[in-house]
Scaffold this motif. Structure first.
Motif, PDB file in Angstrom:
ATOM      1  N   GLU A   1       8.912  -0.909 -12.173  1.00  0.00           N
ATOM      2  CA  GLU A   1       7.566  -1.230 -11.711  1.00  0.00           C
ATOM      3  C   GLU A   1       7.222  -0.508 -10.398  1.00  0.00           C
ATOM      4  O   GLU A   1       6.730  -1.111  -9.450  1.00  0.00           O
ATOM      5  CB  GLU A   1       7.375  -2.745 -11.544  1.00  0.00           C
ATOM      6  CG  GLU A   1       7.395  -3.531 -12.844  1.00  0.00           C
ATOM      7  CD  GLU A   1       8.806  -3.724 -13.382  1.00  0.00           C
ATOM      8  OE1 GLU A   1       9.733  -3.906 -12.584  1.00  0.00           O
ATOM      9  OE2 GLU A   1       8.967  -3.673 -14.619  1.00  0.00           O
ATOM     10  N   LEU A   2       7.513   0.788 -10.339  1.00  0.00           N
ATOM     11  CA  LEU A   2       7.275   1.557  -9.120  1.00  0.00           C
ATOM     12  C   LEU A   2       5.789   1.603  -8.763  1.00  0.00           C
ATOM     13  O   LEU A   2       5.408   1.407  -7.607  1.00  0.00           O
ATOM     14  CB  LEU A   2       7.823   2.976  -9.286  1.00  0.00           C
ATOM     15  CG  LEU A   2       7.678   3.920  -8.093  1.00  0.00           C
ATOM     16  CD1 LEU A   2       8.389   3.347  -6.878  1.00  0.00           C
ATOM     17  CD2 LEU A   2       8.231   5.304  -8.428  1.00  0.00           C
ATOM     18  N   ALA A   3       4.934   1.878  -9.747  1.00  0.00           N
ATOM     19  CA  ALA A   3       3.493   1.936  -9.471  1.00  0.00           C
ATOM     20  C   ALA A   3       2.964   0.576  -9.032  1.00  0.00           C
ATOM     21  O   ALA A   3       2.094   0.486  -8.156  1.00  0.00           O
ATOM     22  CB  ALA A   3       2.740   2.419 -10.706  1.00  0.00           C
ATOM     23  N   LEU A   4       3.483  -0.504  -9.627  1.00  0.00           N
ATOM     24  CA  LEU A   4       3.071  -1.842  -9.211  1.00  0.00           C
ATOM     25  C   LEU A   4       3.466  -2.103  -7.766  1.00  0.00           C
ATOM     26  O   LEU A   4       2.684  -2.666  -6.988  1.00  0.00           O
ATOM     27  CB  LEU A   4       3.716  -2.892 -10.124  1.00  0.00           C
ATOM     28  CG  LEU A   4       3.520  -4.363  -9.710  1.00  0.00           C
ATOM     29  CD1 LEU A   4       2.042  -4.721  -9.652  1.00  0.00           C
ATOM     30  CD2 LEU A   4       4.263  -5.292 -10.668  1.00  0.00           C
ATOM     31  N   ALA A   5       4.672  -1.687  -7.389  1.00  0.00           N
ATOM     32  CA  ALA A   5       5.128  -1.889  -6.019  1.00  0.00           C
ATOM     33  C   ALA A   5       4.231  -1.147  -5.031  1.00  0.00           C
ATOM     34  O   ALA A   5       3.815  -1.696  -4.001  1.00  0.00           O
ATOM     35  CB  ALA A   5       6.576  -1.433  -5.876  1.00  0.00           C
TER      36      ALA A   5
ATOM     37  N   VAL B   1       1.644  17.148  -3.320  1.00  0.00           N
ATOM     38  CA  VAL B   1       1.256  16.919  -1.924  1.00  0.00           C
ATOM     39  C   VAL B   1      -0.162  17.430  -1.672  1.00  0.00           C
ATOM     40  O   VAL B   1      -0.980  16.755  -1.025  1.00  0.00           O
ATOM     41  CB  VAL B   1       2.263  17.591  -0.966  1.00  0.00           C
ATOM     42  CG1 VAL B   1       1.726  17.598   0.467  1.00  0.00           C
ATOM     43  CG2 VAL B   1       3.594  16.858  -1.008  1.00  0.00           C
ATOM     44  N   LEU B   2      -0.478  18.616  -2.171  1.00  0.00           N
ATOM     45  CA  LEU B   2      -1.825  19.174  -1.992  1.00  0.00           C
ATOM     46  C   LEU B   2      -2.869  18.330  -2.721  1.00  0.00           C
ATOM     47  O   LEU B   2      -3.987  18.135  -2.213  1.00  0.00           O
ATOM     48  CB  LEU B   2      -1.870  20.613  -2.492  1.00  0.00           C
ATOM     49  CG  LEU B   2      -1.112  21.641  -1.643  1.00  0.00           C
ATOM     50  CD1 LEU B   2      -1.142  23.012  -2.319  1.00  0.00           C
ATOM     51  CD2 LEU B   2      -1.697  21.727  -0.237  1.00  0.00           C
ATOM     52  N   THR B   3      -2.509  17.833  -3.896  1.00  0.00           N
ATOM     53  CA  THR B   3      -3.426  16.961  -4.631  1.00  0.00           C
ATOM     54  C   THR B   3      -3.740  15.711  -3.823  1.00  0.00           C
ATOM     55  O   THR B   3      -4.900  15.295  -3.712  1.00  0.00           O
ATOM     56  CB  THR B   3      -2.814  16.563  -5.990  1.00  0.00           C
ATOM     57  OG1 THR B   3      -2.587  17.742  -6.769  1.00  0.00           O
ATOM     58  CG2 THR B   3      -3.749  15.635  -6.760  1.00  0.00           C
TER      59      THR B   3
ATOM     60  N   ALA C   1      -2.224   4.651  -6.746  1.00  0.00           N
ATOM     61  CA  ALA C   1      -1.170   4.055  -7.571  1.00  0.00           C
ATOM     62  C   ALA C   1      -0.532   5.053  -8.519  1.00  0.00           C
ATOM     63  O   ALA C   1       0.517   4.763  -9.115  1.00  0.00           O
ATOM     64  CB  ALA C   1      -1.730   2.878  -8.371  1.00  0.00           C
ATOM     65  N   SER C   2      -1.117   6.221  -8.683  1.00  0.00           N
ATOM     66  CA  SER C   2      -0.533   7.230  -9.579  1.00  0.00           C
ATOM     67  C   SER C   2       0.081   8.393  -8.811  1.00  0.00           C
ATOM     68  O   SER C   2       1.112   8.944  -9.238  1.00  0.00           O
ATOM     69  CB  SER C   2      -1.600   7.759 -10.544  1.00  0.00           C
ATOM     70  OG  SER C   2      -2.667   8.371  -9.857  1.00  0.00           O
ATOM     71  N   MET C   3      -0.499   8.783  -7.675  1.00  0.00           N
ATOM     72  CA  MET C   3      -0.017   9.964  -6.958  1.00  0.00           C
ATOM     73  C   MET C   3       1.232   9.672  -6.127  1.00  0.00           C
ATOM     74  O   MET C   3       2.248  10.356  -6.246  1.00  0.00           O
ATOM     75  CB  MET C   3      -1.126  10.523  -6.067  1.00  0.00           C
ATOM     76  CG  MET C   3      -2.315  11.087  -6.827  1.00  0.00           C
ATOM     77  SD  MET C   3      -3.606  11.680  -5.701  1.00  0.00           S
ATOM     78  CE  MET C   3      -4.907  12.110  -6.866  1.00  0.00           C
ATOM     79  N   TRP C   4       1.171   8.670  -5.256  1.00  0.00           N
ATOM     80  CA  TRP C   4       2.307   8.398  -4.372  1.00  0.00           C
ATOM     81  C   TRP C   4       3.572   8.015  -5.136  1.00  0.00           C
ATOM     82  O   TRP C   4       4.662   8.501  -4.814  1.00  0.00           O
ATOM     83  CB  TRP C   4       1.954   7.313  -3.355  1.00  0.00           C
ATOM     84  CG  TRP C   4       1.044   7.793  -2.270  1.00  0.00           C
ATOM     85  CD1 TRP C   4      -0.300   7.557  -2.153  1.00  0.00           C
ATOM     86  CD2 TRP C   4       1.390   8.619  -1.156  1.00  0.00           C
ATOM     87  NE1 TRP C   4      -0.805   8.186  -1.039  1.00  0.00           N
ATOM     88  CE2 TRP C   4       0.207   8.839  -0.408  1.00  0.00           C
ATOM     89  CE3 TRP C   4       2.581   9.196  -0.723  1.00  0.00           C
ATOM     90  CZ2 TRP C   4       0.191   9.598   0.754  1.00  0.00           C
ATOM     91  CZ3 TRP C   4       2.567   9.961   0.437  1.00  0.00           C
ATOM     92  CH2 TRP C   4       1.390  10.155   1.158  1.00  0.00           C
ATOM     93  N   PRO C   5       3.502   7.162  -6.182  1.00  0.00           N
ATOM     94  CA  PRO C   5       4.736   6.852  -6.928  1.00  0.00           C
ATOM     95  C   PRO C   5       5.279   8.027  -7.724  1.00  0.00           C
ATOM     96  O   PRO C   5       6.370   7.923  -8.296  1.00  0.00           O
ATOM     97  CB  PRO C   5       4.288   5.716  -7.875  1.00  0.00           C
ATOM     98  CG  PRO C   5       3.067   5.140  -7.262  1.00  0.00           C
ATOM     99  CD  PRO C   5       2.385   6.304  -6.616  1.00  0.00           C
TER     100      PRO C   5
ATOM    101  N   ALA D   1      10.799  14.020   1.773  1.00  0.00           N
ATOM    102  CA  ALA D   1       9.636  14.346   0.950  1.00  0.00           C
ATOM    103  C   ALA D   1       8.463  13.432   1.258  1.00  0.00           C
ATOM    104  O   ALA D   1       7.313  13.888   1.369  1.00  0.00           O
ATOM    105  CB  ALA D   1      10.011  14.249  -0.532  1.00  0.00           C
ATOM    106  N   MET D   2       8.723  12.137   1.402  1.00  0.00           N
ATOM    107  CA  MET D   2       7.662  11.190   1.745  1.00  0.00           C
ATOM    108  C   MET D   2       7.070  11.508   3.115  1.00  0.00           C
ATOM    109  O   MET D   2       5.850  11.455   3.328  1.00  0.00           O
ATOM    110  CB  MET D   2       8.210   9.760   1.736  1.00  0.00           C
ATOM    111  CG  MET D   2       8.444   9.201   0.354  1.00  0.00           C
ATOM    112  SD  MET D   2       6.882   8.829  -0.472  1.00  0.00           S
ATOM    113  CE  MET D   2       7.478   7.977  -1.931  1.00  0.00           C
TER     114      MET D   2
END
Length: 394
Positions: free
Chosen positions: A69-73, A162-164, A264-268, A282-283
């Protein structure tokens, strides 16, 4: 996760407390030469701690929820962050009117103290969990292999991601910063308070949607596709604001929805395209690039609007130029996100796997141990016995 991460959580949250306290203290020296140095020092300390703490927070979230549940987190993290923004919109001005500026600033310091206590608790839980799963030594061994020079060897997928992120946020935060003023200048029917509430609808929408969007993304995957869709669907927002008189609440809610899906889609997606040992780096790089982009965008917007007084009305043509600049960033986001999907497809399509467990990788899979350069593949195979164990095996 190295034990120094716990030290980082402690140090950065402490900087937030000290910075907020020094800034609040400066308000007691109004009319003296001490006011400006104290307040500048306070903001410098707070900014240093807050930005770094965000990176550590993302690192901890990505580590413990990778494949679970990475995106949920990340969605819940965003929801609580936006809850603070919404409460700020609704309560800070009223609190200041009731109790005065100084007590308001000290109230902010108290909130930072609560955050500091929470950070200590998270650090302790993280240490206990690592010890129970026996991951301390393994992650430290992996992290020792990371060198500063490895930054230039991060994959093309990572840099496109990252650019996105940067281009998408370039169109969000600079707009929110000036949205209230824009609404008052273009739509004469709104008071300052009403305009602030309408501008805050971006955060209201993301507060409500972030957790649900996270659950959806964990089930369907398609992170790369959603990145493109969010950028494309954001285009009409700035067009409506620039060239029509559609009620601004429509645009701010719309922007809040696309923002929720994008965050919720890019960072995870970052933990899926970098090796586990380089995740913190990377983060941090992604956050730094994002902040640099937002800072430059704010400077550009300031030049476009061309005024130093918040009271003077800005001509509509200047606001239109600002929205065109926002559109340009969104178009750039579309280009980088399309390229991201192309590169990801050629490298196995990890970002768009249509499975709740798309991020759950066994300990020694190539994706989890993705080499920084192609030449390292053989070396990684020889070192397969040192692969990062997955916490999902617990």
């Amino acid at each position: 996760m190295p034990s120094t991460l716990g030290l980082g959580v402690f140090l950065f949250s402490l900087l937030c407390v000290l910075g907020s306290a020094i800034f609040a203290l400066g308000s007691h020296f109004k009319g003296t030469a001490y006011l400006l140095p104290l307040m500048l020092t306070g903001r410098l300390l707070f900014g240093s701690g807050n930005g770094s703490l965000t990176i550590v927070q993302n690192r901890i979230t990505a580590f413990w929820f990778r494949g679970k549940e990475l995106a949920l987190a990340f969605g819940l993290t965003l929801a609580f962050s936006r809850l603070g923004s919404v409460l700020n919109f609704f309560l800070t001005q009223r609190f200041q009117s009731e109790y005065g500026l100084q007590w308001t600033l000290w109230g902010g310091t108290l909130l930072c103290v609560l955050g500091f206590l929470s950070a200590i608790t998270v650090s302790a839980l993280d240490k206990v969990g690592m010890t129970q799963l026996g991951l301390d030594g393994v992650i430290q061994a992996e992290s020792r292999k990371v060198r500063i020079q490895d930054v230039k060897l991060l994959s093309l997928r990572y840099w496109l991601l990252v650019l996105t992120i940067m281009f998408f946020y370039n169109g969000i935060f600079p707009f929110i910063a000036d949205a209230s003023k824009f609404i008052q200048d273009k739509y004469s029917d709104y008071t300052q308070t009403e305009a602030s509430y309408i501008a805050g609808a971006v955060y209201d929408s993301s507060l409500v949607l972030s957790a649900f969007v996270g659950i959806l993304i964990d089930y369907v995957g398609l992170r790369g596709v959603l990145a493109v869709a969010c950028a494309v669907l954001t285009l009409p927002v700035f067009g409506l604001l620039a060239f029509t008189f559609v009620p601004p609440l429509v645009s701010t809610i719309w922007l809040g929805v696309t923002y929720s899906f994008a965050a919720a889609s890019m960072w995870p997606s970052i933990p899926l395209v970098v090796p586990q040992a380089t995740l913190g780096t990377a983060m941090g790089l992604a956050t730094s690039v994002q902040m640099i982009g937002i800072g430059i965008s704010n400077l550009v917007v300031g030049q476009i609007l061309g005024t130093k007084s918040s009271d003077s009305k800005i001509p509509l043509w200047r606001w239109q130029q600002m929205m065109i600049f926002m559109l340009a960033n969104t178009i750039a986001c579309i280009i980088t996100s399309v390229l991201l999907n192309v590169v990801d497809h050629r490298q196995g399509g990890m970002l768009n796997k249509m499975s709740k467990r798309s991020g759950a990788l066994p300990p020694s899979t190539p994706s989890d141990r993705e080499p920084l350069v192609e030449g390292e593949e053989g070396q990684n195979e020889e070192e397969g016995s040192v692969g990062s164990p997955s916490i999902n095996n617990s």
